[in-house]
Design a protein around this motif. Sequence first.
Motif, PDB file in Angstrom:
ATOM      1  N   SER A  62       0.785  -1.195  -0.093  1.00 51.49           N
ATOM      2  CA  SER A  62       0.053  -0.133  -0.143  1.00 51.49           C
ATOM      3  C   SER A  62       0.819   1.117  -0.140  1.00 51.49           C
ATOM      4  CB  SER A  62      -0.869   0.102   1.147  1.00 51.49           C
ATOM      5  OG  SER A  62      -1.477   1.229   1.507  1.00 51.49           O
ATOM      6  N   TYR A  63       0.534   2.251  -1.008  1.00 49.87           N
ATOM      7  CA  TYR A  63       1.485   3.460  -1.043  1.00 49.87           C
ATOM      8  C   TYR A  63       1.024   4.162   0.247  1.00 49.87           C
ATOM      9  CZ  TYR A  63       2.135   8.328  -1.757  1.00 49.87           C
ATOM     10  OH  TYR A  63       2.754   9.483  -1.948  1.00 49.87           O
ATOM     11  N   GLN A  64      -0.263   4.034   0.552  1.00 46.95           N
ATOM     12  CA  GLN A  64      -0.498   4.852   1.869  1.00 46.95           C
ATOM     13  C   GLN A  64       0.115   4.510   3.204  1.00 46.95           C
ATOM     14  OE1 GLN A  64      -2.319   7.505   2.070  1.00 46.95           O
ATOM     15  NE2 GLN A  64      -2.657   7.834   4.291  1.00 46.95           N
ATOM     16  N   GLY A  65       0.215   3.026   3.051  1.00 47.40           N
ATOM     17  CA  GLY A  65       1.038   2.388   4.346  1.00 47.40           C
ATOM     18  C   GLY A  65       2.333   2.852   4.539  1.00 47.40           C
ATOM     19  N   ASP A  66       3.183   2.866   3.399  1.00 50.96           N
ATOM     20  CA  ASP A  66       4.291   3.275   3.141  1.00 50.96           C
ATOM     21  C   ASP A  66       4.489   4.759   3.497  1.00 50.96           C
ATOM     22  OD1 ASP A  66       7.181   2.260   2.582  1.00 50.96           O
ATOM     23  OD2 ASP A  66       7.190   3.764   0.977  1.00 50.96           O
ATOM     24  N   ARG A  82       6.392  14.618  26.803  1.00 47.61           N
ATOM     25  CA  ARG A  82       5.668  14.162  27.724  1.00 47.61           C
ATOM     26  C   ARG A  82       4.315  13.638  27.252  1.00 47.61           C
ATOM     27  NH1 ARG A  82       3.288  11.000  30.654  1.00 47.61           N
ATOM     28  NH2 ARG A  82       2.874  10.970  32.962  1.00 47.61           N
ATOM     29  N   ASN A  83       3.738  14.461  26.318  1.00 46.50           N
ATOM     30  CA  ASN A  83       2.516  14.408  25.822  1.00 46.50           C
ATOM     31  C   ASN A  83       2.146  14.027  24.502  1.00 46.50           C
ATOM     32  OD1 ASN A  83       2.044  16.924  27.970  1.00 46.50           O
ATOM     33  ND2 ASN A  83       0.607  15.327  28.335  1.00 46.50           N
ATOM     34  N   LEU A  84       3.240  13.070  23.972  1.00 42.70           N
ATOM     35  CA  LEU A  84       3.355  12.482  22.639  1.00 42.70           C
ATOM     36  C   LEU A  84       3.379  10.950  22.923  1.00 42.70           C
ATOM     37  CD1 LEU A  84       5.255  15.085  20.377  1.00 42.70           C
ATOM     38  CD2 LEU A  84       2.867  14.829  20.969  1.00 42.70           C
ATOM     39  N   VAL A  85       2.779  10.049  22.342  1.00 40.87           N
ATOM     40  CA  VAL A  85       2.876   8.816  22.567  1.00 40.87           C
ATOM     41  C   VAL A  85       4.448   8.440  21.919  1.00 40.87           C
ATOM     42  CG1 VAL A  85       2.069   7.922  20.257  1.00 40.87           C
ATOM     43  CG2 VAL A  85       2.056   6.403  21.986  1.00 40.87           C
ATOM     44  N   PRO A  86       5.268   7.573  22.791  1.00 40.55           N
ATOM     45  CA  PRO A  86       6.599   7.394  22.465  1.00 40.55           C
ATOM     46  C   PRO A  86       6.616   6.278  21.581  1.00 40.55           C
ATOM     47  CG  PRO A  86       6.050   7.207  24.942  1.00 40.55           C
ATOM     48  CD  PRO A  86       4.876   7.293  24.201  1.00 40.55           C
ATOM     49  N   LEU A  87       7.411   6.441  20.141  1.00 41.05           N
ATOM     50  CA  LEU A  87       7.804   5.596  19.264  1.00 41.05           C
ATOM     51  C   LEU A  87       9.122   5.053  19.937  1.00 41.05           C
ATOM     52  CD1 LEU A  87       7.242   4.319  16.547  1.00 41.05           C
ATOM     53  CD2 LEU A  87       8.548   6.189  15.450  1.00 41.05           C
ATOM     54  N   LEU A  88       8.974   3.599  19.987  1.00 41.51           N
ATOM     55  CA  LEU A  88      10.197   3.043  20.465  1.00 41.51           C
ATOM     56  C   LEU A  88      10.860   2.275  19.344  1.00 41.51           C
ATOM     57  CD1 LEU A  88       8.741   1.168  23.745  1.00 41.51           C
ATOM     58  CD2 LEU A  88       9.595   3.466  23.706  1.00 41.51           C
ATOM     59  N   GLY A  89      10.340   1.828  18.386  1.00 43.96           N
ATOM     60  CA  GLY A  89      11.170   1.086  17.371  1.00 43.96           C
ATOM     61  C   GLY A  89      10.436   0.895  16.050  1.00 43.96           C
ATOM     62  N   TYR A  90      11.186   0.355  15.066  1.00 44.12           N
ATOM     63  CA  TYR A  90      10.190   0.001  14.003  1.00 44.12           C
ATOM     64  C   TYR A  90      10.818  -1.528  13.444  1.00 44.12           C
ATOM     65  CZ  TYR A  90      14.823   1.377  12.225  1.00 44.12           C
ATOM     66  OH  TYR A  90      16.208   1.675  11.524  1.00 44.12           O
ATOM     67  N   CYS A  91      10.306  -1.752  12.195  1.00 41.22           N
ATOM     68  CA  CYS A  91      10.829  -2.873  11.545  1.00 41.22           C
ATOM     69  C   CYS A  91      10.324  -2.589  10.004  1.00 41.22           C
ATOM     70  CB  CYS A  91      10.127  -4.174  11.619  1.00 41.22           C
ATOM     71  SG  CYS A  91      10.433  -5.586  10.906  1.00 41.22           S
ATOM     72  N   LYS A  92      11.112  -2.564   9.206  1.00 44.37           N
ATOM     73  CA  LYS A  92      11.125  -2.580   7.551  1.00 44.37           C
ATOM     74  C   LYS A  92      11.685  -3.521   6.919  1.00 44.37           C
ATOM     75  CE  LYS A  92      11.395   0.818   4.035  1.00 44.37           C
ATOM     76  NZ  LYS A  92      11.893   2.231   3.438  1.00 44.37           N
ATOM     77  N   VAL A  93      10.883  -4.780   6.456  1.00 45.35           N
ATOM     78  CA  VAL A  93      11.466  -5.566   5.660  1.00 45.35           C
ATOM     79  C   VAL A  93      10.519  -6.200   4.870  1.00 45.35           C
ATOM     80  CG1 VAL A  93      10.525  -7.397   7.595  1.00 45.35           C
ATOM     81  CG2 VAL A  93      12.469  -8.064   5.975  1.00 45.35           C
ATOM     82  N   GLY A  94      11.123  -6.018   3.567  1.00 45.63           N
ATOM     83  CA  GLY A  94      10.237  -6.340   2.137  1.00 45.63           C
ATOM     84  C   GLY A  94       9.152  -5.665   2.217  1.00 45.63           C
ATOM     85  N   GLU A  95       8.063  -6.073   2.189  1.00 39.31           N
ATOM     86  CA  GLU A  95       6.643  -5.312   2.040  1.00 39.31           C
ATOM     87  C   GLU A  95       6.137  -4.760   3.470  1.00 39.31           C
ATOM     88  OE1 GLU A  95       4.319  -8.009  -0.306  1.00 39.31           O
ATOM     89  OE2 GLU A  95       5.221  -7.645  -2.186  1.00 39.31           O
ATOM     90  N   GLU A  96       6.765  -5.381   4.501  1.00 42.17           N
ATOM     91  CA  GLU A  96       6.359  -5.242   5.742  1.00 42.17           C
ATOM     92  C   GLU A  96       6.666  -3.874   6.413  1.00 42.17           C
ATOM     93  OE1 GLU A  96       3.818  -6.741   7.125  1.00 42.17           O
ATOM     94  OE2 GLU A  96       4.175  -8.991   6.016  1.00 42.17           O
TER      95      GLU A  96
END
Length: 238
Positions: A62-66, A82-96
């Motif tokens: 999905s272009y939107q997903g990317d 303090r008032n933003l949800v913490p982004l801890l990590g990510y995974c980008k592999v193939g189409e995922e």
Amino acid sequence: PLSINVATFQSELRKLKFSQLIEATNGFSAASMIGCGGFGEVFKASLKDGSCVAIKKLIRLSYQGDREFMAEMETLGKIKHRNLVPLLGYCKVGEERLLVYEFMEFGSLEDMLHGRTKSQEGRILTWEERKKIARGAAKGLCFLHHNCIPHIIHRDMKSSNVLLDHEMEARVSDFGMARLISALDTHLSVSTLAGTPGYVPPEYYQSFRCTAKGDVYSFGVVLLELLTGKRPTDEEDF
């Protein structure tokens, strides 16, 4: 394209393996799923270090997903508040494309107000809690508009994107529609509409111009929802 050049990192984002996330969610099982929408699905999981997280699995092919993945990485991935949800990590592999956040114990403000989950049925927010949530969400939005260089326009401020942590502190979330805007510009012209009916300022549908003021309008709708307990698009109002 603009890129945030003033960041307040507390720690580097973790690059996680897809196999780790499969294991943590028991193969992305239905029992682990805590939410879904047009963007994809969200799962509750525990990583091997014991941390409790929420994993957003964006729609494949999905272009939107990317685009949403990159928007979150370019905004929430580079700032802390303090008032933003913490982004801890990510995974980008193939189409995922997957994003890993700190788990918010009380879910979203929408769930809390409208009892969408069993754990929140019958739970009524006190006036003190409502004031605390309103102040917290306002601080998070203010940080995006005034303290980030370039500024960040959220573009999808609504009750389901205000999450509540274990202390009932509001955390603004979901930056998939966010855009960066120079401090010298008054607006950003876009080719496609974003946002949710009921929360989007009416002039946006005609001008296709997004501004920080549009976020403030949407936040005002959230405040009304917080005060009245009614959705902005309740059927009986039409």
